[in-house]
Design a protein around this motif. Structure first.
Motif, short mmCIF file in Angstrom:
data_model
loop_
_atom_site.label_atom_id
_atom_site.label_comp_id
_atom_site.label_asym_id
_atom_site.label_seq_id
_atom_site.Cartn_x
_atom_site.Cartn_y
_atom_site.Cartn_z
N LEU A 94 0.82 -1.21 0.00
CA LEU A 94 0.00 0.00 0.00
C LEU A 94 0.85 1.26 0.00
CD1 LEU A 94 -2.72 -1.25 2.50
CD2 LEU A 94 -3.06 -0.74 0.07
N VAL A 95 1.94 1.23 0.76
CA VAL A 95 2.83 2.40 0.78
C VAL A 95 3.46 2.61 -0.59
CG1 VAL A 95 5.00 3.30 1.71
CG2 VAL A 95 3.30 2.33 3.25
N GLY A 96 3.92 1.53 -1.22
CA GLY A 96 4.50 1.64 -2.55
C GLY A 96 3.49 2.11 -3.58
N SER A 97 2.29 1.56 -3.53
CA SER A 97 1.24 1.94 -4.49
C SER A 97 0.85 3.41 -4.32
CB SER A 97 0.01 1.05 -4.29
OG SER A 97 0.30 -0.29 -4.54
N GLU A 98 0.70 3.83 -3.06
CA GLU A 98 0.29 5.22 -2.81
C GLU A 98 1.38 6.20 -3.24
OE1 GLU A 98 -1.38 7.97 0.88
OE2 GLU A 98 -1.71 5.80 0.85
N GLY A 99 2.63 5.85 -2.98
CA GLY A 99 3.72 6.74 -3.38
C GLY A 99 3.76 6.94 -4.88
N LEU A 100 3.60 5.86 -5.64
CA LEU A 100 3.63 5.97 -7.10
C LEU A 100 2.39 6.70 -7.61
CD1 LEU A 100 5.04 5.36 -9.72
CD2 LEU A 100 3.96 3.11 -9.75
N LEU A 101 1.23 6.43 -7.00
CA LEU A 101 0.00 7.10 -7.44
C LEU A 101 0.09 8.61 -7.23
CD1 LEU A 101 -2.87 6.81 -8.55
CD2 LEU A 101 -3.68 6.58 -6.20
N LEU A 102 0.65 9.04 -6.09
CA LEU A 102 0.82 10.48 -5.85
C LEU A 102 1.72 11.11 -6.91
CD1 LEU A 102 1.19 10.56 -1.96
CD2 LEU A 102 -0.62 11.66 -3.29
N GLY A 103 2.75 10.38 -7.32
CA GLY A 103 3.61 10.89 -8.38
C GLY A 103 2.87 11.03 -9.69
N LEU A 104 2.09 10.02 -10.05
CA LEU A 104 1.36 10.06 -11.32
C LEU A 104 0.20 11.05 -11.28
CD1 LEU A 104 1.41 6.24 -12.10
CD2 LEU A 104 2.78 8.04 -13.17
N MET A 105 -0.32 11.33 -10.10
CA MET A 105 -1.36 12.37 -9.98
C MET A 105 -0.80 13.74 -10.32
SD MET A 105 -3.45 11.09 -6.57
CE MET A 105 -4.54 12.51 -6.48
N ALA A 106 0.49 13.95 -10.07
CA ALA A 106 1.13 15.21 -10.46
C ALA A 106 1.14 15.35 -11.97
CB ALA A 106 2.54 15.28 -9.89
N TYR A 107 1.38 14.24 -12.66
CA TYR A 107 1.34 14.27 -14.13
C TYR A 107 -0.07 14.62 -14.62
CZ TYR A 107 1.19 12.56 -18.94
OH TYR A 107 1.01 12.46 -20.28
N ASP A 108 -1.08 14.09 -13.96
CA ASP A 108 -2.47 14.42 -14.31
C ASP A 108 -2.73 15.91 -14.18
OD1 ASP A 108 -5.46 13.91 -14.60
OD2 ASP A 108 -5.37 14.69 -12.55
N ARG A 109 -2.22 16.53 -13.11
CA ARG A 109 -2.39 17.97 -12.92
C ARG A 109 -1.65 18.76 -14.00
NH1 ARG A 109 -6.34 19.43 -11.78
NH2 ARG A 109 -6.78 17.41 -12.69
N TYR A 110 -0.49 18.27 -14.39
CA TYR A 110 0.29 18.92 -15.45
C TYR A 110 -0.50 18.92 -16.76
CZ TYR A 110 3.38 18.75 -19.51
OH TYR A 110 3.94 18.93 -20.76
#
Length: 315
Positions: free
Chosen positions: A108-124
């Motif tokens: 869960l920690v690994g999944s959440e960390g990567l998802l937060l990173g990819l959410m930044a791409y979505d905002r971009y």
């Protein structure tokens, strides 16, 4: 080689916990349980609102629902067992239960960390290419992003769980933590685990720096796009959509770096326990509050849902 070697690898572990039964610790335990309840209710409510309100069926809220699901699972991985042990006076956890906690927590920690990173791409994409956003972030792309986050975390969690659980453990199986935290369990192994600990450290660095590099690159481009906007209102709106995500990123990565990237000589069990409480309970509580209280669309969906409830109760 440690003394007290025991060949039976399936015996229970003992979780020493974080709270005693002193009045002060009873108050702290009550606070933690209140935070846990708020985290549970907040994430369930956010997932429910995103599901029922068509206005929230967008890529950003889809990712937010996935983040809430991860937070919901994370807060339920360790806290209920901690509460049961504290209230019952028992401190044991089965070998299988300990392995399950390790696997779920790391996944869960690994999944959440990567998802937060990819959410930044979505905002971009949303800020830099608003007219092409629905095409660039179509449903298939969103599912691939969420699926890759879950897959990456689950594979990492399974690998670390299997390796840790194959080590032989000594007869004194007291885990100096309130859950089966990976490094705390490794200290009980009857063999040298230094090589595996180095591998874990490298994995943690990668799992933190890879999403962070996505976040930094995305927000560098976002700032460039914002500065090119001619309207002050447009700049304010663009920055407002990013502020919640940046707050969540700061909370998550700040705690993760403190726990896993400190040199061993600066690590103490008491500090790790306190930060783990923040990491596993407080952050999952704050995320839905950050994304709801500062978001007009979510608050609008909440008011709409409450109005439906009032109307239904009056009939």
């Amino acid at each position: 080689m440690k003394i007290g070697f025991n060949q039976t690898s399936t015996e229970d572990f003992i979780l020493l916990g974080i709270f005693s039964h002193s009045p002060a610790d009873l108050v702290l335990f009550s606070v933690v349980m209140i935070v846990f309840t708020v985290a549970l209710c907040g994430n369930v409510l956010l997932i429910f609102l995103i599901y029922i309100d068509p206005r929230l069926h967008t890529p950003m809220y889809f990712f937010l629902s996935q983040l809430s699901l991860m937070d919901l699972m994370l807060v339920c991985t360790n806290v209920p067992k901690m509460a049961v042990n504290f209230l019952s006076g028992r401190k044991s956890i089965s070998f299988v239960g300990c392995g399950t906690q390790i696997g779920l927590f790391v996944s869960l920690v690994g999944s959440e960390g990567l998802l937060l990173g990819l959410m930044a791409y979505d905002r971009y994409v949303a800020i830099s290419y608003p007219l092409r956003y629905s095409v660039l972030m179509r449903q298939r792309v969103c599912l691939q992003i969420a699926g890759s986050s879950w897959t990456f975390g689950i594979i990492d969690g399974l690998i670390q769980m299997v390796v840790v659980m194959t080590f032989p453990y000594c007869s004194l199986r007291e885990v100096n933590h309130f859950f089966c935290e990976l490094l705390s369990v490794l200290k009980l192994a009857c063999v040298d685990t230094s090589l595996f600990e180095k591998v874990i450290f490298v994995c943690c660095v990668f799992m933190l720096l890879f999403p962070l590099s996505i976040i930094v690159a995305s927000y560098a481009r976002i700032l460039g796009a914002v500065f090119r906007m001619h309207s002050a209102q447009a700049r304010k709106k663009a920055l407002a959509t990013c502020s919640s995500h940046l707050t969540a990123v700061s909370l998550f990565y700040g705690a993760a770096m403190f726990i896993y990237l400190r040199p061993r000589q600066y690590r103490t069990p008491s500090h790790d326990k306190v930060v783990s409480i923040f990491y596993t309970v407080l952050t999952p509580m704050l995320n839905p509050l950050i994304y709801s209280l500062r978001n007009r669309e979510v608050m609008g969906a909440l008011r709409k849902g409450l109005d439906r409830c009032r109307t239904g109760s009056q009939l």
